[in-house]
Enzyme design. Sequence first.
Site, PDB file in Angstrom:
ATOM      1  N   LYS A 223     -25.729 -17.013 129.872  1.00 55.91           N
ATOM      2  CA  LYS A 223     -26.371 -18.441 129.202  1.00 55.91           C
ATOM      3  C   LYS A 223     -26.996 -19.052 130.129  1.00 55.91           C
ATOM      4  O   LYS A 223     -26.030 -19.888 130.814  1.00 55.91           O
ATOM      5  CB  LYS A 223     -25.486 -18.974 128.276  1.00 55.91           C
ATOM      6  CG  LYS A 223     -25.227 -17.830 127.085  1.00 55.91           C
ATOM      7  CD  LYS A 223     -24.396 -18.854 125.886  1.00 55.91           C
ATOM      8  CE  LYS A 223     -24.346 -17.879 124.644  1.00 55.91           C
ATOM      9  NZ  LYS A 223     -23.761 -16.449 124.712  1.00 55.91           N
TER      10      LYS A 223
ATOM     11  N   ASP B 298     -29.133 -13.885 128.136  1.00 56.21           N
ATOM     12  CA  ASP B 298     -29.023 -14.530 126.494  1.00 56.21           C
ATOM     13  C   ASP B 298     -29.775 -15.397 126.278  1.00 56.21           C
ATOM     14  O   ASP B 298     -30.261 -16.114 126.918  1.00 56.21           O
ATOM     15  CB  ASP B 298     -27.533 -14.979 126.297  1.00 56.21           C
ATOM     16  CG  ASP B 298     -26.490 -13.825 126.188  1.00 56.21           C
ATOM     17  OD1 ASP B 298     -26.832 -12.539 126.249  1.00 56.21           O
ATOM     18  OD2 ASP B 298     -25.448 -14.039 126.217  1.00 56.21           O
ATOM     19  N   MET B 299     -30.348 -15.158 124.912  1.00 59.43           N
ATOM     20  CA  MET B 299     -31.343 -16.191 124.316  1.00 59.43           C
ATOM     21  C   MET B 299     -30.377 -17.319 123.670  1.00 59.43           C
ATOM     22  O   MET B 299     -29.533 -16.831 122.792  1.00 59.43           O
ATOM     23  CB  MET B 299     -32.245 -15.693 123.270  1.00 59.43           C
ATOM     24  CG  MET B 299     -33.183 -16.571 122.869  1.00 59.43           C
ATOM     25  SD  MET B 299     -34.175 -17.144 124.297  1.00 59.43           S
ATOM     26  CE  MET B 299     -35.123 -15.889 124.787  1.00 59.43           C
TER      27      MET B 299
ATOM     28  N   GLN C 110     -35.202 -12.828 119.484  1.00 58.31           N
ATOM     29  CA  GLN C 110     -34.264 -12.905 117.986  1.00 58.31           C
ATOM     30  C   GLN C 110     -35.231 -13.002 116.749  1.00 58.31           C
ATOM     31  O   GLN C 110     -36.291 -13.294 117.018  1.00 58.31           O
ATOM     32  CB  GLN C 110     -33.640 -14.295 117.938  1.00 58.31           C
ATOM     33  CG  GLN C 110     -32.650 -14.581 119.255  1.00 58.31           C
ATOM     34  CD  GLN C 110     -32.420 -15.981 119.400  1.00 58.31           C
ATOM     35  OE1 GLN C 110     -33.298 -16.995 119.340  1.00 58.31           O
ATOM     36  NE2 GLN C 110     -31.231 -16.303 119.469  1.00 58.31           N
TER      37      GLN C 110
ATOM     38  N   ARG D   9     -32.812  -6.860 124.763  1.00 60.67           N
ATOM     39  CA  ARG D   9     -31.800  -6.797 123.578  1.00 60.67           C
ATOM     40  C   ARG D   9     -32.334  -7.516 122.351  1.00 60.67           C
ATOM     41  O   ARG D   9     -32.703  -8.750 122.460  1.00 60.67           O
ATOM     42  CB  ARG D   9     -30.670  -7.532 123.893  1.00 60.67           C
ATOM     43  CG  ARG D   9     -29.416  -7.413 123.064  1.00 60.67           C
ATOM     44  CD  ARG D   9     -28.256  -8.437 123.024  1.00 60.67           C
ATOM     45  NE  ARG D   9     -27.526  -8.078 124.266  1.00 60.67           N
ATOM     46  CZ  ARG D   9     -27.034  -8.979 125.237  1.00 60.67           C
ATOM     47  NH1 ARG D   9     -26.977 -10.236 124.852  1.00 60.67           N
ATOM     48  NH2 ARG D   9     -26.212  -8.805 126.231  1.00 60.67           N
TER      49      ARG D   9
ATOM     50  N   ALA E 286     -28.355 -15.843 115.831  1.00 58.25           N
ATOM     51  CA  ALA E 286     -27.150 -16.445 115.271  1.00 58.25           C
ATOM     52  C   ALA E 286     -27.070 -18.192 115.402  1.00 58.25           C
ATOM     53  O   ALA E 286     -25.906 -18.546 115.199  1.00 58.25           O
ATOM     54  CB  ALA E 286     -26.041 -15.893 115.986  1.00 58.25           C
TER      55      ALA E 286
ATOM     56  N   THR F  89     -26.651  -4.838 116.525  1.00 57.88           N
ATOM     57  CA  THR F  89     -26.352  -4.772 114.954  1.00 57.88           C
ATOM     58  C   THR F  89     -25.301  -4.238 114.631  1.00 57.88           C
ATOM     59  O   THR F  89     -24.704  -3.245 115.222  1.00 57.88           O
ATOM     60  CB  THR F  89     -27.870  -4.283 114.256  1.00 57.88           C
ATOM     61  OG1 THR F  89     -27.666  -4.527 112.911  1.00 57.88           O
ATOM     62  CG2 THR F  89     -28.013  -2.992 114.651  1.00 57.88           C
TER      63      THR F  89
END
Length: 305
Positions: free
Chosen positions: A98, A132-133, A161, A182, A187, A224
């Site tokens: 991150k 990571d987003m 996302q 990815r 979330a 998922t």
Amino acid sequence: METVMRNLFLFLSKNKTMTKMAKEHGLKFGASRFVAGTTIEEASKKIARLNDEGLCATVDFLGEFVNCEKEAKAATDESVHAIETIAKNGLDSELSVKMTSLGLDISDDVVFANMRRILDAGKKHDVTITIDMEDESRCEKTLEIFKTLRKEYDNVGTVLQAYLYRTLGDLQILNEYNPYLRLVKGAYKESDEVAFADKEDVDENYRHLIKLNLLYGNYTAIATHDDSMIRYVKKLEKEHNLDRKQFEFQMLYGIRNDFQKQLADEGYRVRVYIPYGQDWYGYNMRRLAERPANVLFVLKGIMKK
């Protein structure tokens, strides 16, 4: 009720006081189900067991939103150590990072220097790094940094996302970089000005993104636990004669373990997202927000204390 619980846990995930308390008390109240330990050495044992079962991994040193260079450097040092540990133990694992833990909110110079250190270590040891987003407010900057780094490194990927309106356009733009992506539903708690509010709209966009990126020919990680989404990917595989080397399924550590193994036994590449570290609180709250069953598990754990 499910929406209320989701919003509550997403709100709690950003509580700094609770985050501080969580660091002090270790992996309590069910967190150990979703977090593989406090050190990479502890997490490595879990990765090795998963590798033995035919599953691969991506490991994430938990932490986000640091605001000083010292903390960002410490996170970078740990990421390099994780890469070296993966290589030393011969593990089938990537690394997820991150960028807010590496200085994204401090300065471009800091985050670029730290990311290049990590990517250089990954290149040396043949370990892929996925950025990571995080929340929508950092999406644009994250993607700009990814595009810059992608021109320099072939061992870097990132995350898109499906619940954000902007993501279709982002995927189309990133196609020219031959990206490793990815794809997730998302979330974080976002306003309806930037994100789809209805699950049906998120799912529809997610399916569209998966199909488009696969047909572009880019490597696609479908993150998922949704049975219907996995069936959709299998349908795409048959309809378009997709090579299984072009995609993988990704799932979270501690969730649907048997199903992960089942997919691997069917010949699919399955990667388990394995977080570790003291800064587990925000991550754990987001996992609780995703599925009511996770909340019940934690409550049972608390009652046993």
